[in-house]
Design a protein around this motif. Structure first.
Motif, short mmCIF file in Angstrom:
data_model
loop_
_atom_site.label_atom_id
_atom_site.label_comp_id
_atom_site.label_asym_id
_atom_site.label_seq_id
_atom_site.Cartn_x
_atom_site.Cartn_y
_atom_site.Cartn_z
N ALA A 84 0.81 -1.22 0.00
CA ALA A 84 0.00 0.00 0.00
C ALA A 84 0.85 1.27 0.00
O ALA A 84 0.31 2.37 0.05
N GLY A 85 2.17 1.16 -0.02
CA GLY A 85 3.05 2.33 0.01
C GLY A 85 3.73 2.48 1.36
O GLY A 85 3.71 1.57 2.19
N SER A 86 4.31 3.65 1.59
CA SER A 86 5.03 3.93 2.84
C SER A 86 4.15 4.73 3.79
O SER A 86 3.40 5.60 3.36
N ARG A 87 4.30 4.42 5.07
CA ARG A 87 3.54 5.18 6.07
C ARG A 87 4.33 5.23 7.37
O ARG A 87 5.13 4.36 7.67
N ARG A 88 4.09 6.28 8.13
CA ARG A 88 4.73 6.46 9.44
C ARG A 88 4.07 5.51 10.41
O ARG A 88 2.84 5.35 10.42
N ILE A 89 4.87 4.85 11.24
CA ILE A 89 4.36 3.91 12.23
C ILE A 89 4.96 4.24 13.59
O ILE A 89 5.94 4.99 13.69
N HIS A 90 4.40 3.67 14.63
CA HIS A 90 4.85 3.93 16.00
C HIS A 90 4.90 2.62 16.79
O HIS A 90 4.20 2.47 17.80
N PRO A 91 5.71 1.66 16.36
CA PRO A 91 5.67 0.33 17.00
C PRO A 91 6.13 0.33 18.46
O PRO A 91 5.60 -0.43 19.27
N VAL A 92 7.10 1.15 18.79
CA VAL A 92 7.58 1.16 20.18
C VAL A 92 6.49 1.74 21.08
O VAL A 92 6.21 1.19 22.16
N ASP A 93 5.87 2.83 20.64
CA ASP A 93 4.77 3.42 21.42
C ASP A 93 3.63 2.41 21.58
O ASP A 93 3.07 2.28 22.68
N GLN A 94 3.28 1.70 20.50
CA GLN A 94 2.20 0.72 20.58
C GLN A 94 2.52 -0.37 21.60
O GLN A 94 1.67 -0.72 22.43
N ALA A 95 3.72 -0.91 21.53
CA ALA A 95 4.10 -1.99 22.45
C ALA A 95 4.17 -1.48 23.89
O ALA A 95 3.65 -2.13 24.81
N ARG A 96 4.80 -0.33 24.08
CA ARG A 96 4.96 0.22 25.44
C ARG A 96 3.60 0.59 26.03
O ARG A 96 3.29 0.23 27.18
N ASP A 97 2.76 1.30 25.26
CA ASP A 97 1.45 1.69 25.77
C ASP A 97 0.58 0.47 26.08
O ASP A 97 -0.14 0.44 27.08
N GLY A 98 0.65 -0.54 25.21
CA GLY A 98 -0.10 -1.76 25.45
C GLY A 98 0.37 -2.48 26.70
O GLY A 98 -0.43 -3.04 27.46
N LYS A 99 1.68 -2.47 26.92
CA LYS A 99 2.24 -3.10 28.12
C LYS A 99 1.68 -2.45 29.37
O LYS A 99 1.23 -3.13 30.29
N TYR A 100 1.69 -1.13 29.41
CA TYR A 100 1.21 -0.44 30.61
C TYR A 100 -0.30 -0.59 30.77
O TYR A 100 -0.80 -0.70 31.90
N ALA A 101 -1.05 -0.61 29.67
CA ALA A 101 -2.50 -0.81 29.76
C ALA A 101 -2.81 -2.18 30.34
O ALA A 101 -3.66 -2.32 31.23
N MET A 102 -2.11 -3.20 29.86
CA MET A 102 -2.35 -4.55 30.36
C MET A 102 -1.92 -4.68 31.81
O MET A 102 -2.62 -5.28 32.62
N ARG A 103 -0.76 -4.12 32.14
CA ARG A 103 -0.27 -4.19 33.52
C ARG A 103 -1.26 -3.53 34.48
O ARG A 103 -1.58 -4.07 35.53
N THR A 104 -1.76 -2.35 34.11
CA THR A 104 -2.72 -1.64 34.95
C THR A 104 -3.98 -2.47 35.15
O THR A 104 -4.49 -2.59 36.26
N TYR A 105 -4.46 -3.07 34.06
CA TYR A 105 -5.66 -3.90 34.14
C TYR A 105 -5.44 -5.10 35.05
O TYR A 105 -6.24 -5.39 35.94
N VAL A 106 -4.35 -5.81 34.84
CA VAL A 106 -4.06 -7.01 35.63
C VAL A 106 -3.89 -6.66 37.11
O VAL A 106 -4.47 -7.31 37.98
N GLU A 107 -3.11 -5.64 37.39
CA GLU A 107 -2.82 -5.31 38.78
C GLU A 107 -4.03 -4.72 39.52
O GLU A 107 -4.07 -4.73 40.75
N ALA A 108 -5.03 -4.21 38.78
CA ALA A 108 -6.25 -3.69 39.40
C ALA A 108 -7.26 -4.79 39.68
O ALA A 108 -8.21 -4.59 40.45
N ASP A 109 -7.08 -5.94 39.09
CA ASP A 109 -8.01 -7.05 39.27
C ASP A 109 -7.91 -7.55 40.71
O ASP A 109 -6.81 -7.81 41.21
N PRO A 110 -9.04 -7.71 41.39
CA PRO A 110 -9.00 -8.18 42.79
C PRO A 110 -8.30 -9.52 42.96
O PRO A 110 -7.73 -9.79 44.02
N ARG A 111 -8.32 -10.37 41.95
CA ARG A 111 -7.65 -11.66 42.05
C ARG A 111 -6.13 -11.51 42.12
O ARG A 111 -5.43 -12.44 42.49
N TRP A 112 -5.61 -10.35 41.75
CA TRP A 112 -4.17 -10.11 41.76
C TRP A 112 -3.71 -9.60 43.12
O TRP A 112 -2.53 -9.63 43.44
#
Length: 158
Positions: A84-112
């Protein structure tokens, strides 16, 4: 035995995600778990995590996969070229932001509650792009990004 996959037969939007998932499931230890296409919504945005690798005794790694040809320009911007051509991407931001979103979710779970914190990491995999041994950006040292030549030992590197 391969690592455990959840779901067992995920559907991927790209061949590169499918290939990296299959490689990790096939080559990780059998006590590892590989989650595919994980989605989280937090107050900031919706997150889509390509892969989440759970390694007992080591931690959890969120993996962003970028197929096609990937490069970093002189200003530090990441780019991807595909049919489809060239486009700007943000893979480090995606991975890092996803990591923190998942960590926040997991650590807020009462089972944790009462459990100790585990290590969390993030990585970028570019299975079709060669990366120099000295490749690095300020937010992504070489040990966090895995190119074409790193695929044979991807499980060990993750």
């Amino acid at each position: 035995m391969p690592a455990r996959a959840i779901p067992v037969e995920p559907v991927f939007r790209t061949a590169s995600e499918q290939e990296v998932w299959a490689r990790l499931v096939r080559t990780l230890d059998d006590d590892a778990v590989v989650l595919a296409n994980v989605r989280f919504t937090d107050l900031h945005k919706d997150h889509e995590l390509d892969l989440v690798v759970m390694l007992p005794g080591a931690g959890i790694v969120v993996v962003e996969v970028k197929g096609g040809s990937v490069w970093v320009d002189e200003q530090g911007g990441w780019w991807q070229r595909s049919g489809a051509g060239s486009r700007r991407i943000h893979p480090v931001d995606q991975a890092r932001d996803g990591k923190y979103a998942m960590r926040t979710y997991v650590e807020a779970d009462p089972r944790w509650q009462g459990r100790t914190r585990v290590r969390w990491g993030h990585a970028v995999v570019t299975p079709y792009t060669s990366l120099a041994d000295d490749f690095a950006t300020p937010d992504c040292p070489r040990w966090m990004v895995h190119g074409r030549e790193d695929q044979d030992d991807l499980a060990g590197r993750i």
